[in-house]
Write a protein that holds these residues in place. Structure first.
Motif, mmCIF file in Angstrom:
data_model
loop_
_atom_site.group_PDB
_atom_site.id
_atom_site.type_symbol
_atom_site.label_atom_id
_atom_site.label_comp_id
_atom_site.label_asym_id
_atom_site.label_seq_id
_atom_site.Cartn_x
_atom_site.Cartn_y
_atom_site.Cartn_z
ATOM 1 N N VAL A 252 0.839 -1.204 0.000
ATOM 2 C CA VAL A 252 0.000 0.000 0.000
ATOM 3 C C VAL A 252 0.870 1.250 0.000
ATOM 4 N N ILE A 253 1.896 1.275 0.835
ATOM 5 C CA ILE A 253 2.792 2.445 0.913
ATOM 6 C C ILE A 253 3.500 2.660 -0.413
ATOM 7 N N LEU A 254 4.024 1.595 -1.003
ATOM 8 C CA LEU A 254 4.708 1.720 -2.293
ATOM 9 C C LEU A 254 3.752 2.212 -3.382
ATOM 10 N N THR A 255 2.527 1.731 -3.351
ATOM 11 C CA THR A 255 1.525 2.180 -4.323
ATOM 12 C C THR A 255 1.226 3.666 -4.151
ATOM 13 N N LEU A 256 1.068 4.100 -2.901
ATOM 14 C CA LEU A 256 0.797 5.520 -2.639
ATOM 15 C C LEU A 256 1.975 6.400 -3.048
ATOM 16 N N VAL A 257 3.191 5.962 -2.788
ATOM 17 C CA VAL A 257 4.376 6.724 -3.189
ATOM 18 C C VAL A 257 4.425 6.831 -4.715
ATOM 19 N N ALA A 258 4.157 5.712 -5.399
ATOM 20 C CA ALA A 258 4.162 5.727 -6.865
ATOM 21 C C ALA A 258 3.092 6.675 -7.411
ATOM 22 N N LEU A 259 1.925 6.662 -6.792
ATOM 23 C CA LEU A 259 0.859 7.568 -7.227
ATOM 24 C C LEU A 259 1.243 9.027 -6.982
ATOM 25 N N ASN A 260 1.866 9.318 -5.850
ATOM 26 C CA ASN A 260 2.319 10.687 -5.582
ATOM 27 C C ASN A 260 3.337 11.139 -6.613
ATOM 28 N N ILE A 261 4.270 10.271 -6.956
ATOM 29 C CA ILE A 261 5.275 10.606 -7.973
ATOM 30 C C ILE A 261 4.590 10.863 -9.314
ATOM 31 N N ALA A 262 3.617 10.036 -9.643
ATOM 32 C CA ALA A 262 2.886 10.215 -10.900
ATOM 33 C C ALA A 262 2.139 11.553 -10.920
ATOM 34 N N ILE A 263 1.542 11.926 -9.802
ATOM 35 C CA ILE A 263 0.820 13.200 -9.729
ATOM 36 C C ILE A 263 1.785 14.368 -9.888
ATOM 37 N N VAL A 264 2.912 14.306 -9.217
ATOM 38 C CA VAL A 264 3.907 15.375 -9.332
ATOM 39 C C VAL A 264 4.404 15.465 -10.771
ATOM 40 N N ALA A 265 4.693 14.325 -11.374
ATOM 41 C CA ALA A 265 5.148 14.320 -12.776
ATOM 42 C C ALA A 265 4.087 14.928 -13.684
ATOM 43 N N PHE A 266 2.835 14.601 -13.426
ATOM 44 C CA PHE A 266 1.745 15.167 -14.234
ATOM 45 C C PHE A 266 1.723 16.688 -14.132
ATOM 46 N N PHE A 267 1.810 17.216 -12.926
ATOM 47 C CA PHE A 267 1.759 18.656 -12.751
ATOM 48 C C PHE A 267 2.982 19.352 -13.336
ATOM 49 N N LEU A 268 4.129 18.696 -13.280
ATOM 50 C CA LEU A 268 5.334 19.307 -13.831
ATOM 51 C C LEU A 268 5.332 19.312 -15.361
ATOM 52 N N THR A 269 4.558 18.424 -15.953
ATOM 53 C CA THR A 269 4.520 18.346 -17.418
ATOM 54 C C THR A 269 3.144 18.673 -17.973
ATOM 55 N N LYS A 270 2.336 19.371 -17.201
ATOM 56 C CA LYS A 270 0.945 19.567 -17.603
ATOM 57 C C LYS A 270 0.754 20.540 -18.760
ATOM 58 N N LEU A 271 1.752 21.361 -19.078
ATOM 59 C CA LEU A 271 1.588 22.267 -20.204
ATOM 60 C C LEU A 271 1.624 21.489 -21.511
ATOM 61 N N LYS A 272 0.569 21.632 -22.275
ATOM 62 C CA LYS A 272 0.509 21.002 -23.586
ATOM 63 C C LYS A 272 1.154 21.946 -24.594
ATOM 64 N N PRO A 273 1.496 21.453 -25.791
ATOM 65 C CA PRO A 273 2.127 22.326 -26.787
ATOM 66 C C PRO A 273 1.345 23.610 -27.054
ATOM 67 N N GLN A 274 0.011 23.515 -27.132
ATOM 68 C CA GLN A 274 -0.750 24.733 -27.378
ATOM 69 C C GLN A 274 -0.679 25.678 -26.185
ATOM 70 N N ASP A 275 -0.532 25.127 -24.973
ATOM 71 C CA ASP A 275 -0.377 25.970 -23.794
ATOM 72 C C ASP A 275 0.946 26.721 -23.850
ATOM 73 N N LYS A 276 2.005 26.035 -24.302
ATOM 74 C CA LYS A 276 3.304 26.680 -24.429
ATOM 75 C C LYS A 276 3.225 27.816 -25.447
ATOM 76 N N ALA A 277 2.513 27.581 -26.543
ATOM 77 C CA ALA A 277 2.326 28.635 -27.535
ATOM 78 C C ALA A 277 1.539 29.784 -26.928
ATOM 79 N N SER A 278 0.548 29.444 -26.112
ATOM 80 C CA SER A 278 -0.258 30.464 -25.447
ATOM 81 C C SER A 278 0.602 31.301 -24.503
#
Length: 147
Positions: free
Chosen positions: A10-36
């Protein structure tokens, strides 16, 4: 499976999910957002009538602000996940008031950071450019509210 093994999983799963969420937020700008973002920066340069030197400083300030906001967004994501996940999983025990307080502090930090960023931009301006700052703040504040 033993209780200890289950909790490790359970702990490993939660840590993996937290890492995935952080990665999502760090890469959330889509190409059109960058152009914007590029369009917004160009628009700001026009509104404020910045010269090349001021524009270079502005772009540096904007990049620094963007990075600082990403760090705060990632910190906030780490708080939001367990807060809402606790609804679906009763085995997750959290201090809701503490997490909400931390989220409020994070939002405050983002607002204060943006205010200081605007102050730095204002300091870049010459006397003849200062009247344009009011137009800038009105336009950017509207974009922040619509976000």
């Amino acid at each position: 499976m033993s209780k200890k093994g289950f909790y490790k999983l359970v702990i490993l799963t939660l840590v993996a999910l937290n890492i995935a969420i952080v990665a999502f937020f760090l890469t959330k700008l889509k190409p059109q957002d960058k152009a914007s973002v590029k369009n917004i920066r160009s628009e700001i340069l026009e509104i404020l009538h910045l010269n090349k030197e001021q524009a270079a400083t502005f772009n540096k300030l904007a990049d620094e602000h963007k990075q600082q906001m990403r760090v705060l967004d990632a910190q906030q994501a780490k708080l939001l996940y367990p807060y809402f996940e606790s609804l679906a999983d009763s085995s997750i025990h959290i201090e809701k008031d503490s997490i909400l307080h931390q989220i409020q502090l994070s939002e405050r930090q983002k607002i204060e950071l943006t205010h200081r960023h605007f102050e730095k931009i204002k300091k870049l301006l010459n006397e003849d450019q200062k009247p344009y700052f009011k137009i800038f703040t009105k336009k950017i504040t509207q974009k922040l509210i619509e976000k």
